[in-house]
Design a protein around this motif. Structure first.
Motif, PDB file in Angstrom:
ATOM      1  N   TYR A   1       0.842  -1.194   0.000  1.00  0.00           N
ATOM      2  CA  TYR A   1       0.000   0.000   0.000  1.00  0.00           C
ATOM      3  C   TYR A   1       0.876   1.242   0.000  1.00  0.00           C
ATOM      4  N   GLN A   2       0.561   2.177  -0.888  1.00  0.00           N
ATOM      5  CA  GLN A   2       1.231   3.474  -0.854  1.00  0.00           C
ATOM      6  C   GLN A   2       0.531   4.375   0.152  1.00  0.00           C
ATOM      7  N   ASN A   3       1.311   5.003   1.003  1.00  0.00           N
ATOM      8  CA  ASN A   3       0.794   5.970   1.964  1.00  0.00           C
ATOM      9  C   ASN A   3       1.679   7.205   1.856  1.00  0.00           C
ATOM     10  N   THR A   4       1.328   8.132   0.965  1.00  0.00           N
ATOM     11  CA  THR A   4       2.157   9.287   0.580  1.00  0.00           C
ATOM     12  C   THR A   4       3.518   8.767   0.114  1.00  0.00           C
ATOM     13  N   ASP A   5       4.626   9.069   0.856  1.00  0.00           N
ATOM     14  CA  ASP A   5       5.951   8.629   0.422  1.00  0.00           C
ATOM     15  C   ASP A   5       6.359   7.291   1.035  1.00  0.00           C
ATOM     16  N   CYS A   6       5.426   6.619   1.675  1.00  0.00           N
ATOM     17  CA  CYS A   6       5.723   5.342   2.345  1.00  0.00           C
ATOM     18  C   CYS A   6       5.202   4.158   1.536  1.00  0.00           C
ATOM     19  N   GLY A   7       5.817   3.022   1.768  1.00  0.00           N
ATOM     20  CA  GLY A   7       5.335   1.761   1.242  1.00  0.00           C
ATOM     21  C   GLY A   7       5.100   0.803   2.402  1.00  0.00           C
ATOM     22  N   ASP A   8       3.870   0.341   2.568  1.00  0.00           N
ATOM     23  CA  ASP A   8       3.510  -0.593   3.631  1.00  0.00           C
ATOM     24  C   ASP A   8       3.167  -1.924   2.992  1.00  0.00           C
ATOM     25  N   ILE A   9       3.939  -2.962   3.299  1.00  0.00           N
ATOM     26  CA  ILE A   9       3.784  -4.263   2.659  1.00  0.00           C
ATOM     27  C   ILE A   9       3.231  -5.250   3.678  1.00  0.00           C
ATOM     28  N   VAL A  10       2.093  -5.869   3.355  1.00  0.00           N
ATOM     29  CA  VAL A  10       1.414  -6.771   4.279  1.00  0.00           C
ATOM     30  C   VAL A  10       0.985  -8.035   3.531  1.00  0.00           C
ATOM     31  N   PRO A  11       0.609  -9.088   4.259  1.00  0.00           N
ATOM     32  CA  PRO A  11       0.131 -10.304   3.591  1.00  0.00           C
ATOM     33  C   PRO A  11      -1.057 -10.016   2.680  1.00  0.00           C
ATOM     34  N   ARG A  12      -1.071 -10.654   1.516  1.00  0.00           N
ATOM     35  CA  ARG A  12      -2.165 -10.475   0.560  1.00  0.00           C
ATOM     36  C   ARG A  12      -3.511 -10.780   1.238  1.00  0.00           C
ATOM     37  N   GLY A  13      -4.494  -9.955   0.956  1.00  0.00           N
ATOM     38  CA  GLY A  13      -5.807 -10.139   1.563  1.00  0.00           C
ATOM     39  C   GLY A  13      -5.951  -9.453   2.897  1.00  0.00           C
ATOM     40  N   THR A  14      -4.925  -8.692   3.287  1.00  0.00           N
ATOM     41  CA  THR A  14      -4.953  -7.967   4.557  1.00  0.00           C
ATOM     42  C   THR A  14      -5.018  -6.472   4.282  1.00  0.00           C
ATOM     43  N   GLY A  15      -5.763  -5.766   5.088  1.00  0.00           N
ATOM     44  CA  GLY A  15      -5.855  -4.315   4.976  1.00  0.00           C
ATOM     45  C   GLY A  15      -6.697  -3.787   6.117  1.00  0.00           C
ATOM     46  N   LYS A  16      -6.892  -2.492   6.144  1.00  0.00           N
ATOM     47  CA  LYS A  16      -7.672  -1.901   7.231  1.00  0.00           C
ATOM     48  C   LYS A  16      -9.123  -2.374   7.193  1.00  0.00           C
ATOM     49  N   ALA A  17      -9.680  -2.542   5.985  1.00  0.00           N
ATOM     50  CA  ALA A  17     -11.047  -3.038   5.871  1.00  0.00           C
ATOM     51  C   ALA A  17     -11.168  -4.437   6.472  1.00  0.00           C
ATOM     52  N   GLU A  18     -10.185  -5.284   6.198  1.00  0.00           N
ATOM     53  CA  GLU A  18     -10.201  -6.645   6.724  1.00  0.00           C
ATOM     54  C   GLU A  18     -10.017  -6.644   8.245  1.00  0.00           C
ATOM     55  N   GLY A  19      -9.202  -5.710   8.753  1.00  0.00           N
ATOM     56  CA  GLY A  19      -9.038  -5.578  10.197  1.00  0.00           C
ATOM     57  C   GLY A  19     -10.343  -5.198  10.877  1.00  0.00           C
ATOM     58  N   ILE A  20     -11.073  -4.272  10.265  1.00  0.00           N
ATOM     59  CA  ILE A  20     -12.371  -3.876  10.811  1.00  0.00           C
ATOM     60  C   ILE A  20     -13.340  -5.057  10.759  1.00  0.00           C
ATOM     61  N   ALA A  21     -13.336  -5.780   9.638  1.00  0.00           N
ATOM     62  CA  ALA A  21     -14.218  -6.947   9.500  1.00  0.00           C
ATOM     63  C   ALA A  21     -13.938  -7.975  10.593  1.00  0.00           C
ATOM     64  N   ALA A  22     -12.652  -8.173  10.904  1.00  0.00           N
ATOM     65  CA  ALA A  22     -12.282  -9.125  11.956  1.00  0.00           C
ATOM     66  C   ALA A  22     -12.784  -8.633  13.314  1.00  0.00           C
ATOM     67  N   TYR A  23     -12.715  -7.324  13.531  1.00  0.00           N
ATOM     68  CA  TYR A  23     -13.166  -6.769  14.809  1.00  0.00           C
ATOM     69  C   TYR A  23     -14.671  -6.948  14.974  1.00  0.00           C
ATOM     70  N   ILE A  24     -15.443  -6.617  13.947  1.00  0.00           N
ATOM     71  CA  ILE A  24     -16.896  -6.719  14.113  1.00  0.00           C
ATOM     72  C   ILE A  24     -17.346  -8.189  14.192  1.00  0.00           C
ATOM     73  N   LYS A  25     -16.612  -9.068  13.535  1.00  0.00           N
ATOM     74  CA  LYS A  25     -16.922 -10.498  13.664  1.00  0.00           C
ATOM     75  C   LYS A  25     -16.624 -10.972  15.078  1.00  0.00           C
ATOM     76  N   HIS A  26     -15.488 -10.522  15.624  1.00  0.00           N
ATOM     77  CA  HIS A  26     -15.078 -10.924  16.968  1.00  0.00           C
ATOM     78  C   HIS A  26     -16.065 -10.422  18.019  1.00  0.00           C
TER      79      HIS A  26
ATOM     80  N   GLY B   1      -3.970   6.339   0.390  1.00  0.00           N
ATOM     81  CA  GLY B   1      -4.279   5.136  -0.368  1.00  0.00           C
ATOM     82  C   GLY B   1      -4.514   3.908   0.483  1.00  0.00           C
ATOM     83  N   ASN B   2      -3.799   3.794   1.610  1.00  0.00           N
ATOM     84  CA  ASN B   2      -3.990   2.603   2.438  1.00  0.00           C
ATOM     85  C   ASN B   2      -5.289   2.648   3.238  1.00  0.00           C
ATOM     86  N   ASP B   3      -6.035   3.770   3.127  1.00  0.00           N
ATOM     87  CA  ASP B   3      -7.347   3.880   3.774  1.00  0.00           C
ATOM     88  C   ASP B   3      -8.493   3.570   2.817  1.00  0.00           C
ATOM     89  N   LEU B   4      -8.195   3.513   1.528  1.00  0.00           N
ATOM     90  CA  LEU B   4      -9.246   3.434   0.526  1.00  0.00           C
ATOM     91  C   LEU B   4     -10.131   2.204   0.696  1.00  0.00           C
TER      92      LEU B   4
END
Length: 252
Positions: free
Chosen positions: A170-195, A210-213
């Protein structure tokens, strides 16, 4: 009850910390029986530092590492998403070839940091490494770097996604954040509401990059005048607010 989930850097903190007006609005939001969480590219340690600097900011939950870490409060880890770390040395090599200025690797055992000058700091809790001994953790949660320009970060993230299918960059202005495929903030929220057994329609999100999109599209999305132009275009003028307080006033 509603759930407000906000990015930190560039959203809650628009330079100089969280404003008094936004702090009061968040306090009123929670006192009304709603939940508040932070979703950030920062890892847990970075989020704890945020929490300590921004008291009386009191999130009910924290989503760190672009969705790879989920905590209720500061102590209760709900879950983490990880990937096999075998590709880490190759990703580090790509970062450096494309002009990355730093490399942080977050793994189960802790954080690995590339020593750009070959020196290892004394009395550090982190694992420093050099180009001669790049680690390949059994499980990796995220890698982070930054570049001299947003353009370089954008080009790197696109190339990284193509070269390493097990990861998303994920691009975040001048940063690059690399995470496991299928992971993102949306997925984190989904895990929270499921939990917690809560419902997706309760979630309101705020972000600026961009990493918020993903989370802004998956749930009710709000943004600010300082946000990326693409993000503002996607959300539309009616979802651009002057500050966090104005967002919460609409949904309170």
């Amino acid at each position: 009850m509603k759930i407000f989930v906000s990015d930190y850097d560039g959203t809650l903190n628009r330079g100089g910390g969280v404003t008094e007006r936004d702090l009061k609005a968040l306090d009123a939001w929670q006192k009304a029986g709603n939940l508040f969480g932070i979703a950030s590219g920062r890892d847990l340690r970075g989020l704890v530092n945020v929490w300590q600097r921004c008291l009386p900011l009191k999130p009910d939950f924290l989503i760190g590492g672009n969705g790879t870490q989920l905590y209720r409060g500061l102590e209760e880890r709900v879950l983490r998403f990880s990937a096999n770390g075998k590709d880490v040395p190759l990703i580090v090599d790509l970062i450096l070839r494309r002009g990355g200025r730093i490399v942080h690797i977050t793994a189960e055992e802790g954080k690995y940091i590339l020593s750009m000058d070959g020196k290892i700091p004394e009395n550090t809790k982190d694992f420093y490494f050099t180009l001669d001994n790049i680690p390949a953790p059994k499980e990796v949660y995220s890698l982070n770097t930054y570049f001299d320009t947003n353009k370089l970060a954008e080009a790197f993230c696109a190339e990284c996604c193509t070269c390493f299918p097990a990861f998303t960059a994920y691009q975040n202005t001048d940063c690059g954040d690399i995470v496991p495929r299928g992971t993102g903030k949306a997925e984190g929220i989904a895990a929270y509401i499921k939990h917690t057994g809560l419902k997706p329609e309760m979630v309101i999100t705020a972000g600026d990059s961009g990493n918020d999109l993903g989370m802004l599209r998956a749930y009710v999305g709000c943004t600010l005048p300082n946000a990326d132009e693409e993000l503002k275009t996607v959300l539309g003028e009616e979802n651009i607010y002057p500050d966090i307080a104005a967002m919460l006033e609409r949904y309170l």
